[in-house]
Design an enzyme around this catalytic site. Sequence first.
Site, PDB file in Angstrom:
ATOM      1  CG  ASP A  91      -2.249   0.930   0.992  1.00  0.00           C
ATOM      2  OD1 ASP A  91      -2.315   1.426  -0.070  1.00  0.00           O
ATOM      3  OD2 ASP A  91      -3.072   0.901   1.903  1.00  0.00           O
ATOM      4  CG  ASP A  92      -0.997   4.858  -0.890  1.00  0.00           C
ATOM      5  OD1 ASP A  92      -1.543   4.267   0.188  1.00  0.00           O
ATOM      6  OD2 ASP A  92      -1.332   5.789  -1.513  1.00  0.00           O
ATOM      7  CG  ASP A  95      -3.654   8.599   8.334  1.00  0.00           C
ATOM      8  OD1 ASP A  95      -3.705   8.818   9.280  1.00  0.00           O
ATOM      9  OD2 ASP A  95      -4.024   9.679   7.414  1.00  0.00           O
TER      10      ASP A  95
HETATM   11  O1  LIG Z   1      -4.718   3.630   7.699  1.00  0.00           O
HETATM   12  P1  LIG Z   1      -5.843   4.300   7.118  1.00  0.00           P
HETATM   13  O2  LIG Z   1      -6.652   5.604   7.750  1.00  0.00           O
HETATM   14  O3  LIG Z   1      -7.264   3.460   6.828  1.00  0.00           O
HETATM   15  O4  LIG Z   1      -5.735   4.997   5.744  1.00  0.00           O
HETATM   16  C1  LIG Z   1      -4.755   4.604   4.644  1.00  0.00           C
HETATM   17  C2  LIG Z   1      -5.581   3.960   3.474  1.00  0.00           C
HETATM   18  O5  LIG Z   1      -6.141   5.451   2.831  1.00  0.00           O
HETATM   19  C3  LIG Z   1      -5.664   5.509   1.655  1.00  0.00           C
HETATM   20  O6  LIG Z   1      -6.668   4.975   0.918  1.00  0.00           O
HETATM   21  P2  LIG Z   1      -8.009   5.738   0.622  1.00  0.00           P
HETATM   22  O7  LIG Z   1      -9.089   4.984   1.486  1.00  0.00           O
HETATM   23  O8  LIG Z   1      -7.857   7.080   0.405  1.00  0.00           O
HETATM   24  O9  LIG Z   1      -8.433   5.170  -0.943  1.00  0.00           O
HETATM   25  P3  LIG Z   1      -7.826   5.281  -2.446  1.00  0.00           P
HETATM   26  O10 LIG Z   1      -6.426   4.516  -1.922  1.00  0.00           O
HETATM   27  O11 LIG Z   1      -8.480   4.683  -3.202  1.00  0.00           O
HETATM   28  O12 LIG Z   1      -7.897   6.917  -2.471  1.00  0.00           O
HETATM   29  C4  LIG Z   1      -4.187   4.758   1.547  1.00  0.00           C
HETATM   30  O13 LIG Z   1      -4.181   4.473   0.146  1.00  0.00           O
HETATM   31  C5  LIG Z   1      -4.595   3.504   2.313  1.00  0.00           C
HETATM   32  O14 LIG Z   1      -5.110   2.524   1.846  1.00  0.00           O
END
Ligand SMILES: O=P(O)(O)OC[C@H]1O[C@H](OP(=O)(O)OP(=O)(O)O)[C@H](O)[C@@H]1O
Length: 161
Positions: A91-92, A95
């Site tokens: 994953d990127d 958070d």
């Molecule tokens: O630890 P967390 O608070 O769960 O956040 C992390 C997640 O948030 C982002 O995805 P997002 O839900 O924004 O979706 P996307 O990658 O499709 O934009 C990111 O790519 C992670 O998967």
Amino acid sequence: MAVNYATVTWDQLHRDARALAEALMPKMPVKGIVAVTRGGLIPAAIAARELGCRLIETISVVTYDEEDMGKPRIIKEPIAAGDGEGFLIIDDLVDSGVTARVVREKLPKAYFACLYAKPAGKELTDLFITEVPQDTWVLFPWDTAPLFVPPLARSKKSTVD
Ligand SMILES: O=P(O)(O)OC[C@H]1O[C@H](OP(=O)(O)OP(=O)(O)O)[C@H](O)[C@@H]1O
């Protein structure tokens, strides 16, 4: 609470994804990679190229849903990865850790790697490249565009005029 921004350029993202791949080399060979969509797709593609891995599965977790606020939901299952044995999850960003927790529950035997991790979620990762403060919003290259910024002298002049 004040929010800080950390802008990640394409070059920086590429460097960080290559660093992730290098750190994952001892885990090779693997059966495949599971990209956490959507943010994990590009880091996973870069790492897959470096690691010579051609089997890429995805998992999609929606954390903010209008009908069921806050309850994470898997909208695409990582069928090809089974229980995760022999797979890398990429994953990127981790958070709050909500997404990572759901993904790990689904793929308990997989190895979880990401580029950036915040304190609240970093314990849920097996590997990350850079820690980011909790109050910092990471601006990824696909979320941003270059735009004109007026020179300092011009904005100063306008206050004098
Ligand atoms: O630890 P967390 O608070 O769960 O956040 C992390 C997640 O948030 C982002 O995805 P997002 O839900 O924004 O979706 P996307 O990658 O499709 O934009 C990111 O790519 C992670 O998967």
